[in-house]
Scaffold this active site. Structure first.
Site, short mmCIF file in Angstrom:
data_model
loop_
_atom_site.label_atom_id
_atom_site.label_comp_id
_atom_site.label_asym_id
_atom_site.label_seq_id
_atom_site.Cartn_x
_atom_site.Cartn_y
_atom_site.Cartn_z
N HIS A 70 -0.69 4.64 7.04
CA HIS A 70 0.14 5.06 5.84
C HIS A 70 0.12 6.53 6.02
CE1 HIS A 70 -2.67 1.77 4.90
NE2 HIS A 70 -1.64 1.55 4.05
N ASP B 291 -3.74 7.73 8.15
CA ASP B 291 -4.74 6.87 8.97
C ASP B 291 -4.03 5.85 10.00
OD1 ASP B 291 -3.23 5.08 7.47
OD2 ASP B 291 -5.01 4.72 5.94
N SER C 56 0.76 -1.22 -0.12
CA SER C 56 -0.16 -0.07 -0.06
C SER C 56 0.87 1.38 0.16
CB SER C 56 -0.93 0.10 1.13
OG SER C 56 -0.23 -0.11 2.46
#
Length: 361
Positions: A329, A326, A37
């Site tokens: 990230h 978050d 990610s």
């Protein structure tokens, strides 16, 4: 990060950054990215047929854009520094443009277990299929693909390992996690070798960041003050990341003499990210260990049951200088700093700038 192309000076100034990059490339740089990610530009969303909920993407894109961030990722800034467009996810089936490469990174990916979508091995298998099909389709008149000769000159970026370590800490002790690290490194070795054997020669390898500084990990595991360092990060998780990085660096050094005519650049993202967290005020950031988007308020604003985008989340004001988006990230503002540090070459081994690949031509 300008791959092997003949000279034409393009002055590339990375937005939001103070580090100008002079790219000397005669044609569109071609990049193939592998990872999780941290560099997924939409593969997860395309693969599952869904998108991340708002407020993801609120900065720059002004809507969810397949990225777990409020805006751009490091890979987006690095592409901009080359004056090339964002990398299209390999799984994008709606009018994709792969003329500047493809992004195989998928959120949640790890090196192990093998053959599980979308492990690093699966991503490399997807690339090898792309490698075989793209020139064949171009010969039949298809557009927006990569020609046979361009694969050798392309840059191959790898940024993976965080999920291997994070997932292992959910059920293993620190010693057991460290014992598993060689198996993660072996998968990265296989990936580099497979790409090299298909003609790839230019590798850009990111190490993993300070896992123990993530608000998610601190909220779940940070109750023991004796395990926190002077900046509030978890020693065991960061030490495991350092152990992983030491072995990854050793792998890069081991492979350099074995991969004839190849270049392998190892980039110390751990130091880049930890420096920003440890010295956040010097960069204009606040609350370095607190998520901008989450639930629960200080000190970490992370709730595993109410993630960013779910009902009940709160989000900092747009433009606030948070490092964590978050809890796992990073914000666009933080990613911009990380990219600038990468472009400075001070964290690269060997210490080369992106023009190096152009000048090899």
């Amino acid at each position: 990060m300008c791959p092997l192309f003949t000279l034409r000076v393009i002055f590339c100034t990375l937005p939001l950054l103070s580090v100008p990059v002079h790219c000397q490339c005669t044609k569109t740089p071609i990049i193939f990215n592998f990872g999780d990610s941290n560099s997924d530009t939409g593969g997860f969303a395309d693969g599952l047929g869904l998108n991340f909920a708002p407020p993801n993407g609120r900065t720059y894109f002004h809507q969810p854009a397949g990225r777990l961030s409020d805006g751009r990722l490091m890979i987006d800034f690095l592409c901009e520094s080359l004056n090339t467009s964002d990398l299209t996810p390999y799984l994008d089936s709606l009018g994709p443009n792969f003329s500047n490469g493809a992004n195989f990174a998928i959120s949640g990916s790890a090196t192990l277990p093998r053959f599980v979508p979308f492990s690093l091995g699966v991503q490399v298998s997807q690339f090898l299929r792309f490698r075989a099909r793209s020139p064949a389709l171009m010969s039949k008149g298809y557009k927006d693909l990569v020609g046979d000769g361009d694969f050798q000159n392309a840059l191959y970026t790898i940024d993976i390992g965080q999920n291997d370590l994070a997932g292992s800490f959910d059920y293993l002790t620190y010693a057991q996690v460290v014992d598993k690290i060689p198996s993660f490194i072996t998968e990265i070795k296989y990936a580099i070798w497979n790409i090299y054997q298909s003609g790839g020669k230019n590798f850009w390898v990111h190490n993993t960041g300070p896992l123990g500084c993530l608000p998610q990990k601190l909220a779940l595991h940070g109750q023991n003050a004796s395990e926190l360092d002077e900046h509030g990060c978890l020693h065991p998780l960061n030490n495991a990341a350092k152990a992983f990085n030491a072995q990854l660096r050793a792998l890069c050094e081991q492979l350099r003499p074995q991969l004839i005519n190849a270049t392998i650049v190892y980039v110390d993202l751990f130091s880049i990210k930890y420096d920003l967290i440890a010295n956040a005020p010097n960069y204009g950031f606040q609350n370095p260990l607190m998520a901008c988007c989450g639930n629960g308020g200080p000190p970490y604003n992370y709730n595993a049951n109410i993630n960013c985008g779910r009902t009940g989340h709160t989000v900092c004001n747009e433009g606030s200088q948070f490092i964590s988006w978050d809890g796992v990230h990073y914000t666009e503002a933080a990613n911009a700093v990380f990219a600038a540090k990468i472009l400075s070459t001070n964290y690269s081994s060997p210490e080369v700038n992106f023009n190096f690949f152009c000048n090899k031509m």
